[in-house]
Design a protein around this motif. Sequence first.
Motif, short mmCIF file in Angstrom:
data_model
loop_
_atom_site.label_atom_id
_atom_site.label_comp_id
_atom_site.label_asym_id
_atom_site.label_seq_id
_atom_site.Cartn_x
_atom_site.Cartn_y
_atom_site.Cartn_z
N VAL A 45 0.86 -1.18 0.00
CA VAL A 45 0.00 0.00 0.00
C VAL A 45 0.90 1.23 0.00
O VAL A 45 1.76 1.37 0.87
N VAL A 46 0.72 2.09 -1.00
CA VAL A 46 1.38 3.39 -0.99
C VAL A 46 0.36 4.38 -0.48
O VAL A 46 -0.63 4.70 -1.15
N ALA A 47 0.57 4.84 0.74
CA ALA A 47 -0.41 5.68 1.43
C ALA A 47 -0.31 7.13 0.95
O ALA A 47 0.70 7.55 0.38
N PRO A 48 -1.37 7.91 1.17
CA PRO A 48 -1.29 9.35 0.87
C PRO A 48 -0.17 10.01 1.67
O PRO A 48 0.28 9.48 2.70
N GLU A 49 0.26 11.15 1.19
CA GLU A 49 1.33 11.87 1.88
C GLU A 49 0.98 12.08 3.35
O GLU A 49 -0.11 12.54 3.69
N GLY A 50 1.91 11.70 4.22
CA GLY A 50 1.72 11.89 5.65
C GLY A 50 0.92 10.80 6.34
O GLY A 50 0.75 10.85 7.56
N MET A 51 0.45 9.77 5.58
CA MET A 51 -0.39 8.73 6.18
C MET A 51 0.33 7.39 6.30
O MET A 51 -0.26 6.42 6.77
N GLY A 52 1.58 7.31 5.89
CA GLY A 52 2.31 6.05 5.95
C GLY A 52 2.43 5.51 7.36
O GLY A 52 2.22 4.32 7.62
N GLU A 53 2.78 6.39 8.30
CA GLU A 53 2.94 5.95 9.70
C GLU A 53 1.62 5.47 10.26
O GLU A 53 1.56 4.47 10.98
N ALA A 54 0.53 6.16 9.94
CA ALA A 54 -0.79 5.73 10.39
C ALA A 54 -1.14 4.36 9.82
O ALA A 54 -1.70 3.50 10.50
N GLY A 55 -0.79 4.14 8.55
CA GLY A 55 -1.04 2.85 7.94
C GLY A 55 -0.23 1.74 8.60
O GLY A 55 -0.75 0.64 8.86
N ARG A 56 1.03 2.01 8.90
CA ARG A 56 1.86 0.99 9.56
C ARG A 56 1.39 0.73 10.98
O ARG A 56 1.47 -0.40 11.48
N LEU A 57 0.90 1.77 11.65
CA LEU A 57 0.36 1.58 13.00
C LEU A 57 -0.89 0.70 12.95
O LEU A 57 -1.09 -0.17 13.80
N THR A 58 -1.73 0.91 11.92
CA THR A 58 -2.90 0.07 11.74
C THR A 58 -2.49 -1.38 11.50
O THR A 58 -3.07 -2.31 12.05
N ALA A 59 -1.45 -1.58 10.67
CA ALA A 59 -0.94 -2.93 10.44
C ALA A 59 -0.41 -3.55 11.73
O ALA A 59 -0.65 -4.72 12.02
N GLN A 60 0.29 -2.74 12.53
CA GLN A 60 0.81 -3.22 13.80
C GLN A 60 -0.31 -3.68 14.71
O GLN A 60 -0.25 -4.74 15.34
N HIS A 61 -1.39 -2.91 14.78
CA HIS A 61 -2.52 -3.25 15.64
C HIS A 61 -3.27 -4.46 15.10
O HIS A 61 -3.93 -5.18 15.86
N SER A 62 -3.21 -4.68 13.80
CA SER A 62 -3.99 -5.75 13.18
C SER A 62 -3.24 -7.09 13.15
O SER A 62 -3.78 -8.12 13.54
N TYR A 63 -1.96 -7.06 12.67
CA TYR A 63 -1.25 -8.33 12.51
C TYR A 63 0.24 -8.23 12.83
O TYR A 63 1.02 -9.13 12.48
N PHE A 64 0.65 -7.16 13.51
CA PHE A 64 2.03 -6.96 13.94
C PHE A 64 3.03 -6.85 12.79
O PHE A 64 4.23 -6.92 12.99
N GLY A 65 2.55 -6.68 11.57
CA GLY A 65 3.44 -6.59 10.43
C GLY A 65 3.67 -7.95 9.79
O GLY A 65 3.25 -8.98 10.30
N LEU A 66 4.35 -7.94 8.65
CA LEU A 66 4.58 -9.18 7.91
C LEU A 66 5.60 -10.07 8.63
O LEU A 66 6.51 -9.58 9.30
N PRO A 67 5.47 -11.40 8.48
CA PRO A 67 6.46 -12.30 9.06
C PRO A 67 7.85 -12.02 8.52
O PRO A 67 8.03 -11.74 7.33
N ARG A 68 8.85 -12.14 9.37
CA ARG A 68 10.23 -11.87 8.97
C ARG A 68 10.69 -12.75 7.80
O ARG A 68 11.35 -12.24 6.87
N PRO A 69 10.35 -14.05 7.74
CA PRO A 69 10.77 -14.83 6.58
C PRO A 69 10.24 -14.27 5.26
O PRO A 69 10.94 -14.28 4.25
N VAL A 70 9.00 -13.77 5.26
CA VAL A 70 8.41 -13.22 4.04
C VAL A 70 9.18 -11.98 3.58
O VAL A 70 9.54 -11.84 2.42
#
Length: 373
Positions: free
Chosen positions: A225-250
Motif C-alpha cells: 500500500v502506498v499511502a497518501p502523503e503523511g499517512m504512511g505511519e498511520a497505515g503501519r500503525l494500523t498494520a501493527q494493531h492488526s497483525y504486527f506486520g509481515l512475518p520476517r521470513p516473508v
Amino acid sequence: MSYEHSEGIVDFRSPILPDVGQVAALAKAMAEAAREVDDQYLKYPGLRRDEYCREAVVNWFPAGCSVRPLAQPENIVLTLGGQNGLSLVLQCCLRGDRPVVFAEELAYPGFRHAVRLHRAEIQPIALDEEGMIPEALDRAARRYNGQLVFITPDAQNPTAVRMSTKRRLEIVEVARRHNLQIVEDDCYTAPVNDLPAFRAIAPERAWYVTSLSKTISAGMRFGIVVAPEGMGEAGRLTAQHSYFGLPRPVTDIVTRLLNSGEALRLRLAAQAEMDRRLKLAINILGGYEISWQEGLSFLWLRLPLGWRGSTFVRMAEAEGVLLRSADEYVLQDGHAPNAVRIALAGGVTENMMCQALGRLTGILQSQPNEIPV
C-alpha cells in the motif's frame, strides 16, 4: 465441489500463474534467507523493523511508472496480499457506525466482502467504456454521505477497460469536492502503462494497492500500500494493531527478490507469457465481443443475444470449462450484463487451454436450449 485436481477440467475462474522461473527464484531466495537467520527472528516485526523491505519495494515498479517516485519507505505499508491491503485502507479511513463507500457497479468481489467485514454500506457507481462515470459518482456523493471510493483504473476487473487521464482528473475533482478518499486497486495492472496513477494526481487522498500475487506468487501473500502523503505511519500503525506486520521470513525472501531485480524480471516474463496466451485466446474468440488489454491475464466476453451468463457458465461447466459470470461482480441489487470473465490458465498446456476455448466457441455457436418455467 473442488476442481483443483480434477483431470480434464480447465479452470478459467481466476488467473493461474505460469511458472516462468518463480519457483526456482523463490527456492534460491529462501535458501539464502535461511543462511542468514539471526536474533531478529526472535522479535516481533514492529513498526520500523521492515524498513529494509520497504526500501526494496521501489524496485517492484518499472521505470516510468508514475508510482515509482512516490513509493518511498515512509509512504509504504506492507500487507498480507492485496486483499489485506484493501482491509487496511478501510480500517484507516472509515468512521462512524455505518459508513458508506462507493465502488464500480461491477467490481472485484473481495472488496465487497471487505466492506461488509467492516460493517460499511456500499453504493454502486455506473460504468461506461472508460470505467467509473464521474457524473454518477457526483450524484451518489450528493445523495449519500460517503467516505471513500474504490476504483480499478488501469485494468478494470472484470471488464478489462482502462481509464483515460481526462477521466481520472474528473474523478479526482469529484473526490475533492466531496472529501472522498480514493482506493486505487492496481493488482491486475497491465505491463505497459504511461497513464498517471491516482496516487500521483491526488497525493493527499489516494491509496495505491498492489501485490505480487498476479505475477510472482499468490502463496507468498505480499501486498503493498502506498499511502497518501503523511499517512504512511498511520497505515503501519494500523498494520501493527492488526497483525504486527509481515512475518520476517516473508520480508527477507521478498527483499532478496526485489533487490536482485529478479522480481521485476519475473513480473515482466509472466506478463509476456500471459500476453502470448491472451493472443491465442483472442484468435479463438475474436469473432465475439470481447474486451482485453495487452499482457492482462483475463478478458471480458459479452454474450450473443439470447444468452444469459448463468446459463452459459452451466453449459461450459458441463464441457469441463469453469468461468465466472457477470453476476459474481455485481454490487447488491445491481443489473448483471450477459457476460462472463475468462481468466487465463497459465497452469495448463497451451493445447489444453486452446481446446477449452474451442469448446466455448462451440457453445456460443449454438443457442441455449433451456426455457425456464
